[in-house]
Design a protein around this motif. Structure first.
Motif, PDB file in Angstrom:
ATOM      1  N   ASP A 757     -20.824 -19.039  35.715  1.00 32.66           N
ATOM      2  CA  ASP A 757     -21.778 -18.058  36.240  1.00 32.66           C
ATOM      3  C   ASP A 757     -21.828 -18.110  37.760  1.00 32.66           C
ATOM      4  N   LYS A 758     -21.813 -19.332  38.282  1.00 36.83           N
ATOM      5  CA  LYS A 758     -21.864 -19.531  39.732  1.00 36.83           C
ATOM      6  C   LYS A 758     -20.638 -18.920  40.394  1.00 36.83           C
ATOM      7  N   LYS A 760     -18.817 -16.423  39.289  1.00 39.53           N
ATOM      8  CA  LYS A 760     -18.932 -14.959  39.271  1.00 39.53           C
ATOM      9  C   LYS A 760     -19.850 -14.470  40.385  1.00 39.53           C
ATOM     10  N   ASN A 761     -20.979 -15.168  40.554  1.00 36.89           N
ATOM     11  CA  ASN A 761     -21.921 -14.778  41.608  1.00 36.89           C
ATOM     12  C   ASN A 761     -21.306 -14.960  42.992  1.00 36.89           C
ATOM     13  N   LEU A 762     -20.619 -16.095  43.182  1.00 37.77           N
ATOM     14  CA  LEU A 762     -19.967 -16.364  44.468  1.00 37.77           C
ATOM     15  C   LEU A 762     -18.904 -15.323  44.765  1.00 37.77           C
ATOM     16  N   LYS A 763     -18.148 -14.951  43.717  1.00 34.29           N
ATOM     17  CA  LYS A 763     -17.083 -13.958  43.894  1.00 34.29           C
ATOM     18  C   LYS A 763     -17.665 -12.674  44.488  1.00 34.29           C
ATOM     19  N   GLU A 764     -18.781 -12.202  43.908  1.00 31.31           N
ATOM     20  CA  GLU A 764     -19.387 -10.958  44.380  1.00 31.31           C
ATOM     21  C   GLU A 764     -19.846 -11.084  45.828  1.00 31.31           C
ATOM     22  N   SER A 765     -20.434 -12.259  46.180  1.00 26.01           N
ATOM     23  CA  SER A 765     -20.949 -12.422  47.540  1.00 26.01           C
ATOM     24  C   SER A 765     -19.836 -12.622  48.569  1.00 26.01           C
TER      25      SER A 765
END
Length: 878
Positions: A757-758, A760-765
């Motif tokens: 999950d982390k 995926k979130n990092l990828k977007e940011s």
């Protein structure tokens, strides 16, 4: 005349002259600390020349396997470049120990060469020692007069100390010698230049074939000479050179000693070897010839060393054998285009050639083949690694000269040959700083020489003519008198004294068992003996000081506690050998051992890793023999042939006398000179602590007995108690551990899901932070992930499109890690390489790594260097 005929006729001739024919000693020396290998025919007879033992006959003849690749006699770098130097060679020899002297030796040599072998007399020259005024050694008039009756005086040459005075070493027996040289040139060449002028001038067709050494002096530590009490004859004839002369060849490699091996190399490589008879060969063909000569010579040395029990390794004699083999592999790799193991395929040819006279090579054929194949595969991997490292060195080089220090690091750390380094650099348009390499090499040699420097004084003989006896099988104390002493000063051990006594209970290191320790006690003082070794049939007791009165009477006392522990381990080794042959098969043979008071180590031939079940069976087998309380049945001084016939095991590579000692516990029976328990019950218990590989087809077991087993189980009990305390004293420890493992597995799954999950979130940011520079999408960033998460993130970002260049840094648990991802089109079009990137950036975090061109990682230990590494990353695309 075949090479087999040549060897047989030599031995038959000297048998007819009353000589006892003895077999070759092993090529690897195990009981002479002054030599790694048998480097001459006389090495196995040193104790007779020194007067420390009595030969079984005063006249002996043999053919001895010799190896000259270390120390004073080192021919390694000449091998391949000429046609007559070798690493391993056979030395045909006849010996007289205080019996006949110059007249018989010279006349018989002439008779054999000219009447039996029928070498034309006009092709032979002889040399005689011219004398040396500085050492007060006169011209050898006697040898001159004997030769004058056999050959024209213009064929007798005077030789200086270098060529015609033979010495065993810096100290010891020595004397003048008379060499015989043969001129193998064509008649036209002989008319143009006299053969006499070419003797001892390194002409490939005017070579020494026989050397008659007349041992009449002893070289002392101060360099002076004294007369020996008896005169001896030590002769040696190079078998390969003799075959060359008798088969009408001008190269050893054109004889049937080597041609079968050469033909096999031709079949494997598809390349052709040109005979020495061929003139005007190309430079390329000459390189092929040299490489083939190197390979066929070196495989003989390596194969016989392994058959005699010396495996390639990183130290001592094993390192020398590895170095010889690697030289052959390297020549094959560079000049014969062999990128896969192939030298092992020559072993069957060698076994077929020489197995009849040297049965060990045939009996050990499979082991030799396996070991060589594995060594080849390993070094070829090293060569691949070295080529990559050399690429890095070249990339870092400013200008066109590569640092000699860097090249030495490749050579010293990775075993990458310097001549291969120079060759590759030339092909790339670079030069090697040879002076820098040589300076680094010399510095290392100086360190090594300083560390191993030894100064040995002459023996001070207190009781002349005494023959020392060993009484240690029956007693651990004995009344003794000191018979001789000498001082030895080494950088490694400092000043030590070697003491010899008239009889001793101290067991000298041998057969894998360490030497005894103990004391020499007189009425006024006690001298500690820190070690016991054997050299040239003398038992040497090592002490840090000498008695004040060396003429006093002493009681030699062995440290019985240490000896008892060693004896238990030694007897357990025999039982384990029996167990391994019973459980794994009779192919198991001992290949080395170490027995000391603390543990035993046993190397043996076997093709696979032992299973837990097999190890347990071995333990159970040995412990069953311990429980049976088997008594020692010891038989001394029985004929070797009888002992073997009765079932005693003899080890390859060991030198046995005509009479041997057999050790028997139940069905286990081996030839052995070591110290053993009187009953297997003394061993108490046997426990294997490790099993692993030493080389291809060789496994190693380490095990313990008696007191060490008690300590082992006590340690396990302490550990178990600590585990119980850590688990808060559960009633069922095993259940508690299983419960903790299950809970840990659940938590690990939860963490894995959270990390995804982390990511995926990092990828977007992070998408918004990606810069486009020169058409490349670039990001260098430290992220709060573990290394596995960073890998997943790199692939996620890399899948966004083409032309991506990422460097991500993590510092999970304060361990810095760099992860580099490069799109495959950038690897192909821009020549970018992730492995190279992380190796260079890894320096900032004090580490390194590697991987594939499109993905690689590097770990380090300096978290503070992460920021600088990330700042440098952009330079790869600017």
């Amino acid at each position: 005349m075949t090479s087999q005929d040549v060897r047989k006729q030599f031995l038959d001739f000297f048998a007819s002259k009353g000589h006892l024919i003895v077999p070759s000693a092993p090529i690897v020396l195990k009981d002479d600390p002054t030599l790694m290998f048998n480097n001459s025919g006389m090495a196995q007879f040193k104790e007779y020349f020194l007067g420390n033992a009595t030969p079984k006959s005063n006249r002996i003849a043999d053919t001895q396997k010799c190896l000259r690749v270390s120390g004073k006699h080192n021919d390694l770098e000449d091998v391949g470049f000429d046609t007559y130097h070798h690493t391993m060679f056979e030395m045909l020899g006849n010996w007289s120990f205080g019996d006949y002297f110059k007249k018989e030796a010279i006349n018989w040599a002439w008779e054999l060469l000219t009447e039996v072998y029928k070498i034309p007399k006009e092709n032979l020259y002889v040399s005689v020692f011219e004398g040396n005024k500085e050492e007060n050694v006169p011209f050898d008039q006697e040898a001159w007069d004997i030769w004058k009756e056999l050959i024209d005086e213009d064929r007798i040459i005077l030789g200086n100390k270098k060529d015609n005075f033979w010495e065993m070493g810096d100290q010891g027996p020595c004397g003048p010698c008379s060499e015989i040289h043969v001129d193998l040139r064509s008649e036209e060449e002989k008319l143009q230049v006299s053969g006499k002028s070419l003797v001892n001038n390194d002409h490939p067709q005017v070579v020494e074939i026989w050397n008659n050494v007349f041992m009449e002096f002893n070289r002392k530590a101060d360099g002076s000479l004294e007369k020996l009490p008896a005169k001896h004859v030590d002769t040696g004839m190079g078998f390969e050179r003799l075959c060359m002369a008798l088969q009408g060849k001008t190269s050893n490699y054109d004889t049937d000693v080597f041609t079968p091996l050469i033909e096999r190399v031709e079949q494997i490589t598809g390349l052709k070897y040109t005979s020495n008879e061929v003139l005007n060969i190309s430079e390329e063909q000459n390189k092929t010839n040299i490489a083939i000569r190197v390979v066929v010579d070196h495989v003989r040395a390596v194969a016989f060393a392994i058959a005699d029990g010396q495996l390639p390794s990183n130290t001592g004699a094993g390192y020398v054998i590895r170095r010889i083999l690697r030289r052959a592999i390297r020549y094959g790799f560079t000049f014969l285009n062999t990128k896969e193991p192939f030298i092992n395929q020559l072993v069957p040819v060698l076994a077929n050639q020489m197995g009849e006279f040297f049965p060990e090579i045939k009996l050990q054929q499979q082991l030799v083949t396996n070991v060589i194949r594995e060594e080849e595969a390993s070094f070829l991997r090293t060569l691949d690694q070295g080529l990559q490292l050399l690429e890095n060195v070249v990339a870092e080089t400013k200008g066109k000269t590569v640092s000699g220090t860097k090249a030495f690091e490749l050579y010293d750390t990775f075993g990458f040959p310097i001549d291969l380094t120079a060759l590759i650099l030339r092909e790339k348009g670079f030069e090697l700083d040879e002076a820098g390499f040589n300076a680094a090499m010399q510095e290392q040699k100086n360190r090594s020489r300083a560390a191993s420097e030894v100064s040995t004084e002459d023996w001070s003989v207190l009781i002349p003519g005494n023959v020392e006896t060993f009484v240690g099988y029956d007693q651990t104390e004995s009344d003794v008198k000191i018979t001789r002493i000498r001082k030895v000063d080494s950088k490694k051990d400092g000043i030590l004294y070697q003491i010899v006594v008239d009889n001793t209970p101290f067991y000298p290191e041998g057969g894998g068992q360490v030497g005894d320790k103990g004391t020499l006690v007189s009425a006024n003082e006690t001298i500690e003996i820190i070690d016991t070794k054997k050299e040239n049939n003398l038992i040497l007791h090592f002490a840090k000081k000498l008695p004040e009165n060396v003429n006093a009477g002493f009681v030699a006392k062995v440290n019985q506690d240490l000896r008892s522990l060693s004896s238990r381990n030694h007897s357990a080794t025999h039982l384990m050998h029996q167990a391994l042959r019973s459980i794994l098969g009779t192919h198991v043979e001992q290949k080395g051992s170490l027995v000391n008071p603390n543990y035993l180590r046993f190397d043996f031939s076997h093709f696979a890793k032992m299973t837990e079940s097999e190890l347990q069976q071995v333990e159970d087998f040995v412990n069953a023999r311990i429980q049976e309380q088997l008594p020692l049945i010891e038989r001394r001084n029985i004929p070797f042939a009888q002992a073997v016939e009765e079932g005693a095991m003899a080890l390859f590579g060991e030198k046995y006398g005509d009479e041997v000692r057999a050790i028997k516990f139940g069905e286990s029976m081996e030839l052995c000179g070591g110290i053993h328990v009187k009953n297997t019950a003394e061993i108490w218990h046997f426990k294997i602590v490790s099993e692993g590989a030493v080389a291809a087809g060789i496994r190693r077991i380490e095990a313990i007995t008696s007191d060490a087993v008690k300590a082992h189980y006590a340690s396990y009990e302490n550990t178990l108690n600590e585990v119980k305390i850590a688990l808060k004293n559960p009633q069922d420890i095993l259940k508690a551990v299983h419960s903790m493992q299950e809970e840990n597995a659940k938590l690990a799954k939860q963490i894995e899901a959270l990390v995804k999950d982390k990511v995926k979130n990092l990828k977007e940011s992070l998408i918004s932070e990606i810069q486009e520079i020169n058409g490349i999408r670039f990001l260098a960033k430290q992220v709060d992930l573990n290394p596995e998460g960073a890998k997943d993130l790199a692939y996620e970002l890399g899948n966004l499109g083409n032309n991506v260049f990422l460097v991500l840094a993590t510092a999970d648990e304060e361990k810095p890690m760099l992860t580099c991802y490069i799109s495959k089109e950038l690897v192909a079009d821009k020549n970018l390489n992730a492995g190279q990137v992380v190796r260079e950036l890894g320096k900032f975090i004090q580490g390194g790594g590697g991987g594939q061109p499109f993905f690689a990682t590097a770990g380090g230990k300096n978290v503070a260097g992460i920021q600088e590494a990330l700042e440098k990353a952009i330079e790869y695309i600017k």
